[in-house]
Design an enzyme around this catalytic site. Structure first.
Site, short mmCIF file in Angstrom:
data_model
loop_
_atom_site.label_atom_id
_atom_site.label_comp_id
_atom_site.label_asym_id
_atom_site.label_seq_id
_atom_site.Cartn_x
_atom_site.Cartn_y
_atom_site.Cartn_z
N SER A 250 105.92 70.32 4.47
CA SER A 250 106.72 71.52 4.75
C SER A 250 108.15 71.31 4.28
O SER A 250 108.78 72.24 3.76
CB SER A 250 106.71 71.83 6.24
OG SER A 250 105.41 72.16 6.66
N HIS B 254 98.02 72.08 5.16
CA HIS B 254 97.64 72.33 6.56
C HIS B 254 96.39 73.21 6.61
O HIS B 254 95.45 72.95 7.37
CB HIS B 254 98.75 73.10 7.29
CG HIS B 254 100.02 72.36 7.52
ND1 HIS B 254 101.24 72.86 7.15
CD2 HIS B 254 100.29 71.16 8.11
CE1 HIS B 254 102.19 72.02 7.51
NE2 HIS B 254 101.65 70.97 8.08
N ARG C 39 97.86 62.22 4.52
CA ARG C 39 98.20 62.40 3.11
C ARG C 39 98.22 61.08 2.36
O ARG C 39 97.62 60.92 1.32
CB ARG C 39 99.59 63.04 2.98
CG ARG C 39 99.57 64.52 3.14
CD ARG C 39 100.93 65.04 3.42
NE ARG C 39 101.39 64.62 4.73
CZ ARG C 39 102.40 65.15 5.37
NH1 ARG C 39 103.09 66.11 4.82
NH2 ARG C 39 102.75 64.74 6.56
N LYS D 196 114.71 69.56 17.04
CA LYS D 196 114.70 69.89 15.61
C LYS D 196 115.11 71.34 15.44
O LYS D 196 114.76 72.20 16.24
CB LYS D 196 113.29 69.73 15.04
CG LYS D 196 113.00 68.34 14.53
CD LYS D 196 111.75 68.38 13.68
CE LYS D 196 111.19 67.02 13.38
NZ LYS D 196 109.85 67.07 12.81
P1 ADP Z 1 104.83 68.16 7.88
O1 ADP Z 1 104.65 66.67 7.87
O2 ADP Z 1 104.50 68.80 6.55
O3 ADP Z 1 106.10 68.64 8.49
P2 ADP Z 1 103.45 68.83 10.33
O4 ADP Z 1 104.28 68.03 11.23
O5 ADP Z 1 103.40 70.29 10.58
O6 ADP Z 1 103.71 68.69 8.79
O7 ADP Z 1 101.99 68.22 10.29
C1 ADP Z 1 100.92 68.60 11.05
C2 ADP Z 1 99.67 67.88 10.61
O8 ADP Z 1 99.30 68.31 9.31
C3 ADP Z 1 99.82 66.36 10.50
O9 ADP Z 1 98.60 65.77 10.92
C4 ADP Z 1 100.01 66.12 9.03
O10 ADP Z 1 99.56 64.84 8.64
C5 ADP Z 1 99.13 67.20 8.46
N1 ADP Z 1 99.52 67.57 7.11
C6 ADP Z 1 100.73 68.01 6.70
N2 ADP Z 1 100.73 68.25 5.38
C7 ADP Z 1 99.48 67.96 4.94
C8 ADP Z 1 98.82 67.96 3.66
N3 ADP Z 1 99.50 68.31 2.56
N4 ADP Z 1 97.53 67.57 3.59
C9 ADP Z 1 96.88 67.20 4.71
N5 ADP Z 1 97.44 67.15 5.94
C10 ADP Z 1 98.70 67.53 6.06
#
Ligand code: ADP
Length: 165
Positions: A132, A21, A94, A45
């Protein structure tokens, strides 16, 4: 839309924020003058970290970036974006598995709010497997997460899972 007029929004659950992130947020902060990290409150959630804990951790790990603001929202992202006068949604990608849902969300948002653009950034190679939920699983079982999350998050995870050690 010229870059200097962009107010970008990086939305997510951030439960907790990872290096993946943070990489996207830092790159958005280099490209655009104002970036809002928008933390989603999803009543369906049950997060490990409360909304305030997530906001606080993001504030700590982005303290070196002067053009970042952390905020939270529930409901539709486009409503939040309009409220804060954001005009660009920045998301990380990703793997191909992210693509379908992100494609669907971007098209729905475009339909509801044609004036708001969505942009995708490819993850850094070393974070392409990082989520996460995987971090929580590793930390839960006492595995090392120090290359995957900022030190403040590593500490917060250790406190949450203390009773397992
Ligand atoms: P997660 O899928 O890890 O629970 P979130 O819902 O918080 O994450 O995701 C928020 C944004 O961050 C989304 O656009 C997701 O694609 C992006 N994101 C999450 N992990 C990564 C990563 N390792 N590399 C790049 N972008 C990421």
């Amino acid at each position: 839309m010229e870059a200097q007029h962009v107010k970008a929004i990086c939305p997510g659950s951030f439960d907790p924020i990872t290096n993946g992130h943070l990489d996207i947020i830092e790159r958005a902060a280099q490209l655009f003058p104002r970036v809002i990290v928008a933390v989603l409150e999803n009543p369906n959630k049950k997060p490990l970290f409360s909304l305030m804990e997530r906001v606080d951790l993001i504030g700590q790990v982005t303290a070196h970036l002067s053009n970042i603001e952390v905020s939270c929202f529930s409901g539709l992202l486009v409503d939040f974006a309009r409220r804060v006068e954001g005009n660009l949604i920045v998301k990380g990608l990703r793997a191909i598995s992210d693509f379908e849902i992100e494609f669907q969300m971007a098209l729905s948002n475009k339909k509801m709010a044609p004036e708001i653009e969505t942009m995708f950034m490819m993850t850094k190679n070393e974070y392409s497997f990082l989520s996460s939920s995987m971090i929580k699983e590793i930390a839960h079982f006492g595995g090392a997460v120090h290359d995957l999350v900022p030190p403040q998050v590593e500490k917060a995870l250790a406190l949450k899972f203390e009773h397992y050690f």
